[in-house]
Design a protein around this motif. Sequence first.
Motif, PDB file in Angstrom:
ATOM      1  N   LEU A 113      12.678   5.090   4.041  1.00 29.86           N
ATOM      2  CA  LEU A 113      11.802   3.914   3.731  1.00 29.86           C
ATOM      3  C   LEU A 113      11.209   4.266   2.346  1.00 29.86           C
ATOM      4  CD1 LEU A 113      10.154   1.450   4.791  1.00 29.86           C
ATOM      5  CD2 LEU A 113       8.570   3.191   5.759  1.00 29.86           C
ATOM      6  N   PHE A 114      11.305   3.300   1.464  1.00 27.75           N
ATOM      7  CA  PHE A 114      10.921   3.277   0.102  1.00 27.75           C
ATOM      8  C   PHE A 114      10.050   2.314  -0.479  1.00 27.75           C
ATOM      9  CE2 PHE A 114      11.499   2.671  -4.544  1.00 27.75           C
ATOM     10  CZ  PHE A 114      11.421   4.050  -5.003  1.00 27.75           C
ATOM     11  N   GLY A 115       9.065   2.920  -0.946  1.00 25.74           N
ATOM     12  CA  GLY A 115       8.039   2.064  -1.614  1.00 25.74           C
ATOM     13  C   GLY A 115       7.438   2.334  -2.858  1.00 25.74           C
ATOM     14  N   ILE A 116       6.921   1.294  -3.462  1.00 25.85           N
ATOM     15  CA  ILE A 116       6.252   1.347  -4.644  1.00 25.85           C
ATOM     16  C   ILE A 116       4.741   0.676  -4.592  1.00 25.85           C
ATOM     17  CG2 ILE A 116       6.238   0.418  -7.391  1.00 25.85           C
ATOM     18  CD1 ILE A 116       9.474  -0.094  -6.900  1.00 25.85           C
ATOM     19  N   VAL A 117       3.772   1.458  -4.781  1.00 27.10           N
ATOM     20  CA  VAL A 117       2.543   1.172  -4.464  1.00 27.10           C
ATOM     21  C   VAL A 117       1.389   1.293  -5.824  1.00 27.10           C
ATOM     22  CG1 VAL A 117       0.475   1.348  -3.084  1.00 27.10           C
ATOM     23  CG2 VAL A 117       2.604   1.944  -2.198  1.00 27.10           C
ATOM     24  N   GLU A 118       0.857   0.040  -5.937  1.00 32.16           N
ATOM     25  CA  GLU A 118       0.034   0.047  -7.255  1.00 32.16           C
ATOM     26  C   GLU A 118      -1.300  -0.454  -7.036  1.00 32.16           C
ATOM     27  OE1 GLU A 118       0.634   2.001  -9.838  1.00 32.16           O
ATOM     28  OE2 GLU A 118       2.889   1.866  -9.859  1.00 32.16           O
ATOM     29  N   GLU A 119      -2.438  -0.007  -7.271  1.00 23.68           N
ATOM     30  CA  GLU A 119      -3.591  -0.633  -7.222  1.00 23.68           C
ATOM     31  C   GLU A 119      -3.790  -1.763  -8.334  1.00 23.68           C
ATOM     32  OE1 GLU A 119      -6.776   2.730  -5.530  1.00 23.68           O
ATOM     33  OE2 GLU A 119      -6.663   2.608  -7.593  1.00 23.68           O
ATOM     34  N   GLU A 120      -4.961  -2.796  -8.081  1.00 19.46           N
ATOM     35  CA  GLU A 120      -4.983  -3.571  -9.243  1.00 19.46           C
ATOM     36  C   GLU A 120      -5.649  -2.842 -10.271  1.00 19.46           C
ATOM     37  OE1 GLU A 120      -8.068  -7.359  -9.716  1.00 19.46           O
ATOM     38  OE2 GLU A 120      -7.521  -6.728  -7.655  1.00 19.46           O
ATOM     39  N   ARG A 121      -5.400  -3.219 -11.433  1.00 23.45           N
ATOM     40  CA  ARG A 121      -5.923  -2.747 -12.698  1.00 23.45           C
ATOM     41  C   ARG A 121      -5.561  -3.791 -14.031  1.00 23.45           C
ATOM     42  NH1 ARG A 121      -3.877   1.837 -16.541  1.00 23.45           N
ATOM     43  NH2 ARG A 121      -5.778   2.239 -17.417  1.00 23.45           N
ATOM     44  N   ASP A 122      -6.777  -3.675 -14.505  1.00 26.61           N
ATOM     45  CA  ASP A 122      -6.921  -4.722 -15.592  1.00 26.61           C
ATOM     46  C   ASP A 122      -6.433  -6.135 -15.412  1.00 26.61           C
ATOM     47  OD1 ASP A 122      -7.805  -2.662 -17.485  1.00 26.61           O
ATOM     48  OD2 ASP A 122      -5.570  -2.199 -17.759  1.00 26.61           O
ATOM     49  N   ALA A 123      -5.550  -6.638 -15.910  1.00 26.07           N
ATOM     50  CA  ALA A 123      -5.005  -8.155 -15.272  1.00 26.07           C
ATOM     51  C   ALA A 123      -3.640  -8.081 -14.310  1.00 26.07           C
ATOM     52  CB  ALA A 123      -4.596  -8.718 -16.659  1.00 26.07           C
ATOM     53  N   GLU A 124      -3.201  -6.834 -13.852  1.00 24.31           N
ATOM     54  CA  GLU A 124      -1.933  -6.669 -13.081  1.00 24.31           C
ATOM     55  C   GLU A 124      -2.494  -6.525 -11.472  1.00 24.31           C
ATOM     56  OE1 GLU A 124       1.619  -6.512 -11.827  1.00 24.31           O
ATOM     57  OE2 GLU A 124       0.985  -6.921 -13.795  1.00 24.31           O
ATOM     58  N   PRO A 125      -2.071  -7.431 -10.800  1.00 21.87           N
ATOM     59  CA  PRO A 125      -2.704  -7.443  -9.226  1.00 21.87           C
ATOM     60  C   PRO A 125      -2.213  -6.333  -8.684  1.00 21.87           C
ATOM     61  CG  PRO A 125      -0.804  -9.125  -9.638  1.00 21.87           C
ATOM     62  CD  PRO A 125      -0.986  -8.495 -11.162  1.00 21.87           C
TER      63      PRO A 125
ATOM     64  N   ARG B 233      -0.074  -3.967  -5.737  1.00 21.03           N
ATOM     65  CA  ARG B 233       1.454  -4.324  -5.534  1.00 21.03           C
ATOM     66  C   ARG B 233       1.724  -3.286  -4.244  1.00 21.03           C
ATOM     67  NH1 ARG B 233       6.470  -2.571  -9.270  1.00 21.03           N
ATOM     68  NH2 ARG B 233       8.153  -3.427  -7.910  1.00 21.03           N
ATOM     69  N   SER B 234       2.331  -3.610  -3.363  1.00 19.61           N
ATOM     70  CA  SER B 234       2.761  -2.931  -2.148  1.00 19.61           C
ATOM     71  C   SER B 234       4.085  -3.443  -1.905  1.00 19.61           C
ATOM     72  CB  SER B 234       1.792  -2.875  -1.222  1.00 19.61           C
ATOM     73  OG  SER B 234       2.382  -1.886  -0.105  1.00 19.61           O
ATOM     74  N   GLU B 235       5.445  -2.682  -2.354  1.00 21.61           N
ATOM     75  CA  GLU B 235       6.747  -3.367  -2.249  1.00 21.61           C
ATOM     76  C   GLU B 235       7.533  -2.276  -1.499  1.00 21.61           C
ATOM     77  OE1 GLU B 235      10.222  -5.522  -4.685  1.00 21.61           O
ATOM     78  OE2 GLU B 235       8.564  -4.967  -5.806  1.00 21.61           O
ATOM     79  N   TRP B 236       8.044  -2.652  -0.427  1.00 19.45           N
ATOM     80  CA  TRP B 236       8.900  -1.608   0.423  1.00 19.45           C
ATOM     81  C   TRP B 236      10.244  -1.857   0.678  1.00 19.45           C
ATOM     82  CZ3 TRP B 236       6.826   3.219   2.035  1.00 19.45           C
ATOM     83  CH2 TRP B 236       5.665   3.408   1.364  1.00 19.45           C
ATOM     84  N   TRP B 237      11.361  -0.943   0.765  1.00 17.16           N
ATOM     85  CA  TRP B 237      12.437  -1.196   1.308  1.00 17.16           C
ATOM     86  C   TRP B 237      12.941  -0.296   2.544  1.00 17.16           C
ATOM     87  CZ3 TRP B 237      11.004  -1.172  -3.810  1.00 17.16           C
ATOM     88  CH2 TRP B 237      11.285  -2.390  -4.410  1.00 17.16           C
ATOM     89  N   ARG B 238      13.340  -0.998   3.560  1.00 20.16           N
ATOM     90  CA  ARG B 238      13.990  -0.084   4.730  1.00 20.16           C
ATOM     91  C   ARG B 238      15.503  -0.204   4.254  1.00 20.16           C
ATOM     92  NH1 ARG B 238      15.628   3.386   7.302  1.00 20.16           N
ATOM     93  NH2 ARG B 238      15.533   3.408   9.534  1.00 20.16           N
ATOM     94  N   LEU B 239      16.024   1.253   3.956  1.00 22.01           N
ATOM     95  CA  LEU B 239      17.365   1.158   3.677  1.00 22.01           C
ATOM     96  C   LEU B 239      18.103   2.168   4.587  1.00 22.01           C
ATOM     97  CD1 LEU B 239      16.721   2.082   0.004  1.00 22.01           C
ATOM     98  CD2 LEU B 239      17.443  -0.292   0.834  1.00 22.01           C
ATOM     99  N   ALA B 240      19.368   1.789   4.960  1.00 19.73           N
ATOM    100  CA  ALA B 240      20.425   2.505   5.823  1.00 19.73           C
ATOM    101  C   ALA B 240      21.625   2.755   4.967  1.00 19.73           C
ATOM    102  CB  ALA B 240      20.171   1.956   7.240  1.00 19.73           C
ATOM    103  N   PRO B 241      22.311   3.885   5.259  1.00 25.77           N
ATOM    104  CA  PRO B 241      23.694   3.868   5.084  1.00 25.77           C
ATOM    105  C   PRO B 241      24.469   2.904   5.523  1.00 25.77           C
ATOM    106  CG  PRO B 241      22.797   5.886   5.954  1.00 25.77           C
ATOM    107  CD  PRO B 241      21.977   5.105   6.137  1.00 25.77           C
ATOM    108  N   ALA B 242      25.390   2.181   4.697  1.00 25.44           N
ATOM    109  CA  ALA B 242      26.344   1.094   5.086  1.00 25.44           C
ATOM    110  C   ALA B 242      27.282   1.709   6.032  1.00 25.44           C
ATOM    111  CB  ALA B 242      26.759   0.550   3.814  1.00 25.44           C
TER     112      ALA B 242
END
Length: 162
Positions: free
Chosen positions: A139-151, A153-162
Amino acid sequence: MTAWRTVAHFVAHPPPEGWRDDLAGRIGRRPRRVGVWTELAMYGARCCLDAAGEPALPAGARIRVSSQRGAWGATNAGLAQLDAGLPMPFTFMQSQPALMLAEIGRCLDWQGDASFALCRDPARVLQLAKLGASRDGLLFGIVEEERDAEPARSEWWRLAPA
């Protein structure tokens, strides 16, 4: 080299109106004594797992979180409180990435291999996260708080071996 498939991908950039109420409904409680950054991480992780149709993250899965600034708001507030002469700023714990990881584990009812990387290139963190990951995936995520003009962000991927 293991091939990976995306089981689910969740993006809140910016998070929708009422996302905190949605989080409370998804986990059955309101988060307490955690900062916005941690709440954003909890929200995205839970939504991604829900999108994957998984009630729980498998025990052998790992969690990796990346951010360019981490808990920016709590860190700044803690420094301001320190400058004001408080012996231990109230927001100090909210600025710690380990607290975020523990809260994600708590809201997913999961314990295991979790880590955070402060970096400018999340693709590199993801590349590292895949190395040696178990069959239970990631489970991989990128998390950023709002700062200046940038909203926020909470973006996540659930990845599994193919």
